[in-house]
Design a protein around this motif. Structure first.
Motif, PDB file in Angstrom:
ATOM      1  N   LYS A 136      27.337  30.944  81.670  1.00 22.98           N
ATOM      2  CA  LYS A 136      25.978  31.470  81.651  1.00 22.98           C
ATOM      3  C   LYS A 136      25.711  32.389  80.462  1.00 22.98           C
ATOM      4  O   LYS A 136      24.613  32.921  80.323  1.00 22.98           O
ATOM      5  CB  LYS A 136      25.708  32.237  82.947  1.00 22.98           C
ATOM      6  N   GLU A 137      26.711  32.585  79.608  1.00 20.61           N
ATOM      7  CA  GLU A 137      26.588  33.553  78.524  1.00 20.61           C
ATOM      8  C   GLU A 137      26.250  32.867  77.205  1.00 20.61           C
ATOM      9  O   GLU A 137      26.620  31.712  76.967  1.00 20.61           O
ATOM     10  CB  GLU A 137      27.886  34.332  78.354  1.00 20.61           C
ATOM     11  N   THR A 138      25.553  33.597  76.330  1.00 19.56           N
ATOM     12  CA  THR A 138      25.241  33.096  74.990  1.00 19.56           C
ATOM     13  C   THR A 138      25.911  33.926  73.905  1.00 19.56           C
ATOM     14  O   THR A 138      25.902  33.539  72.741  1.00 19.56           O
ATOM     15  CB  THR A 138      23.717  33.104  74.762  1.00 19.56           C
ATOM     16  N   HIS A 139      26.492  35.054  74.278  1.00 25.28           N
ATOM     17  CA  HIS A 139      27.268  35.862  73.334  1.00 25.28           C
ATOM     18  C   HIS A 139      28.260  36.703  74.113  1.00 25.28           C
ATOM     19  O   HIS A 139      28.168  36.833  75.339  1.00 25.28           O
ATOM     20  CB  HIS A 139      26.357  36.734  72.458  1.00 25.28           C
ATOM     21  N   GLU A 140      29.217  37.273  73.419  1.00 27.40           N
ATOM     22  CA  GLU A 140      30.207  38.118  74.078  1.00 27.40           C
ATOM     23  C   GLU A 140      29.547  39.345  74.669  1.00 27.40           C
ATOM     24  O   GLU A 140      28.466  39.773  74.246  1.00 27.40           O
ATOM     25  CB  GLU A 140      31.295  38.542  73.085  1.00 27.40           C
ATOM     26  N   MET A 141      30.169  39.917  75.703  1.00 27.74           N
ATOM     27  CA  MET A 141      29.661  41.177  76.240  1.00 27.74           C
ATOM     28  C   MET A 141      29.789  42.247  75.164  1.00 27.74           C
ATOM     29  O   MET A 141      30.781  42.306  74.442  1.00 27.74           O
ATOM     30  CB  MET A 141      30.407  41.565  77.515  1.00 27.74           C
ATOM     31  N   ARG A 142      28.758  43.088  75.064  1.00 28.89           N
ATOM     32  CA  ARG A 142      28.689  44.073  73.990  1.00 28.89           C
ATOM     33  C   ARG A 142      28.698  45.484  74.582  1.00 28.89           C
ATOM     34  O   ARG A 142      27.670  46.009  74.998  1.00 28.89           O
ATOM     35  CB  ARG A 142      27.437  43.843  73.152  1.00 28.89           C
ATOM     36  N   PRO A 143      29.863  46.095  74.630  1.00 29.77           N
ATOM     37  CA  PRO A 143      29.980  47.424  75.239  1.00 29.77           C
ATOM     38  C   PRO A 143      29.671  48.548  74.258  1.00 29.77           C
ATOM     39  O   PRO A 143      29.782  48.395  73.046  1.00 29.77           O
ATOM     40  CB  PRO A 143      31.443  47.472  75.672  1.00 29.77           C
ATOM     41  N   LYS A 144      29.281  49.677  74.823  1.00 29.80           N
ATOM     42  CA  LYS A 144      29.157  50.931  74.082  1.00 29.80           C
ATOM     43  C   LYS A 144      29.977  51.973  74.828  1.00 29.80           C
ATOM     44  O   LYS A 144      29.902  52.076  76.056  1.00 29.80           O
ATOM     45  CB  LYS A 144      27.698  51.360  73.965  1.00 29.80           C
ATOM     46  N   SER A 145      30.726  52.754  74.082  1.00 30.13           N
ATOM     47  CA  SER A 145      31.688  53.665  74.710  1.00 30.13           C
ATOM     48  C   SER A 145      31.038  54.807  75.467  1.00 30.13           C
ATOM     49  O   SER A 145      31.587  55.320  76.431  1.00 30.13           O
ATOM     50  CB  SER A 145      32.631  54.229  73.642  1.00 30.13           C
TER      51      SER A 145
END
Length: 379
Positions: A48-57
């Motif tokens: 279901k994803e179109t890009h990697e998960m993008r975390p912020k610290s």
């Protein structure tokens, strides 16, 4: 323990502080959409994803008041203080399938051993990151398997978490010791006959709920847990490390951008079905054997301020809920998206070959599922 979760009254627990779709009674005895499950090489759903998960610290520190460490009967938990304004920020994650952009992290749970399995294989531990989506009234959980090996070096970033839990452990141990001293002191004020009986009872209570031998039993060449804990507690360098911002998706922890996914439940009461979108990372996080030992002893040997052991682990040393009836899951691979790093260098289709000079190192996935192997995350 986990085999008795269906008997637990769950009203007023941590999960009920959030607005869930179904906030009713305990569902741990249901057979529908329960977690954890076994994932393997035959997914029946589409990524279901179109890009990697993008975390912020975010801005939270491991020793700060915004990250509350809890040693609970079936897990180690860090509760993130909810956002109250512009700053400080909790850790955040942008999931492309979330429909809302960035969501704040609510808590981190550590279970021993892992709850999810891969083709029947269970790992040494599982670290679960939860974020809450208020619009969908649902959690997204990112699971990292922790894998210990004689050849693994110490995971320096994860050690900061272990050190923080050790401090909580030592605080509770000290409260227990102080209570025992008070009881022993009170006993000395009685007449000789009563005094001897009181001291004898206190000694039995103390030995029954906390024994230093439990630590020495697992001593290694590196030293005993007790000596290390003392060293850490008084070390300025450890204090300095814990005072720095702690990134949950640090490269020491996240070794892949791909995962298995499915919709399931909490793995503890209230086990609310369809309450969690699980994302199970397909490359484990390496830790040393001694770090696994520390995790186990903090959780399994913890005593509260009344000198009562708190863990509900079974004779196999497990607090994990058994795997449940399989449900439909999917697997995201490089066929679905490449890492942001690779996309920046070579475009949406990635580089050919994909693991060229200047990119992060390659880590093979646990199993090959539907396409080329996964790669490491962006810096």
């Amino acid at each position: 323990g986990p085999h008795q979760w269906h008997k637990v009254v769950s009203d007023g627990d941590f999960w009920h502080t959030f607005d869930l779709k179904d906030s009713g009674s305990n569902q741990c005895d249901d057979n529908k959409d329960q977690s954890p499950i076994d994932v393997c090489v035959h997914p029946r759903g589409n990524c279901k994803e179109t890009h990697e998960m993008r975390p912020k610290s975010g801005d939270y520190r491991m020793n700060g008041e915004f990250m509350m460490k809890q040693i609970l009967p079936n897990k180690l938990r860090i509760v993130m203080a909810p956002r109250t304004g512009e700053e400080p920020d909790p850790p955040m994650v942008d999931f492309s399938s979330n429909g809302r952009g960035i969501t704040d992290m609510t808590n981190i749970d550590i279970k021993i051993p892992s709850e999810h399995t891969v083709c029947g294989r269970r790992f040494d531990a599982e670290m679960q990151y939860f974020t809450y989506h208020p619009g969908r009234h649902k959690f997204v959980a990112v699971s990292f398997f922790l894998e210990a090996s004689p050849t693994n070096l110490r995971n320096e970033h994860l050690q900061k978490m272990i050190d923080a839990f050790r401090r909580e452990y030592n605080r509770d141990k000290k409260k227990c010791e102080e209570k025992m001293k008070m009881m022993s002191s009170a006993a000395h004020s009685f007449a000789s006959g009563g005094k001897n009986r009181m001291l004898e009872d206190n000694s039995t209570l103390y030995e029954g709920f906390f024994q230093d031998d439990d630590w020495h039993e697992h001593a290694t060449e590196e030293s005993t847990i007790n000596s290390i804990s003392e060293e850490y507690t008084h070390s300025r360098s450890i204090h300095r490390e814990l005072s720095m911002k702690w990134h949950p998706f640090h490269p020491d922890i996240q070794k892949t951008v791909h995962f298995w996914g499915y919709d399931g439940s909490f793995t503890e009461p209230p086990c609310t079905s369809d309450s969690v979108s699980w994302k199970i990372m397909d490359v484990p996080t390496p830790i040393s054997e001694f770090q696994l030992l520390q995790f186990k002893q903090i959780l399994f040997n913890h005593v509260d301020e009344n000198c009562r052991r708190t863990s509900v682990h079974n004779s196999d040393g497990s607090v994990a809920r058994p795997t449940q009836k399989s449900t439909k899951y999917y697997k995201c691979t490089r066929d679905n998206y490449v890492s942001d790093e690779e996309r920046t260098i070579c475009g949406d289709r990635g580089c050919n070959p994909p693991f060229g000079e200047g990119l992060n190192p390659y880590y093979p996935p646990l199993v090959d599922v539907t396409g080329p192997p996964t790669r490491s995350p962006s810096n």
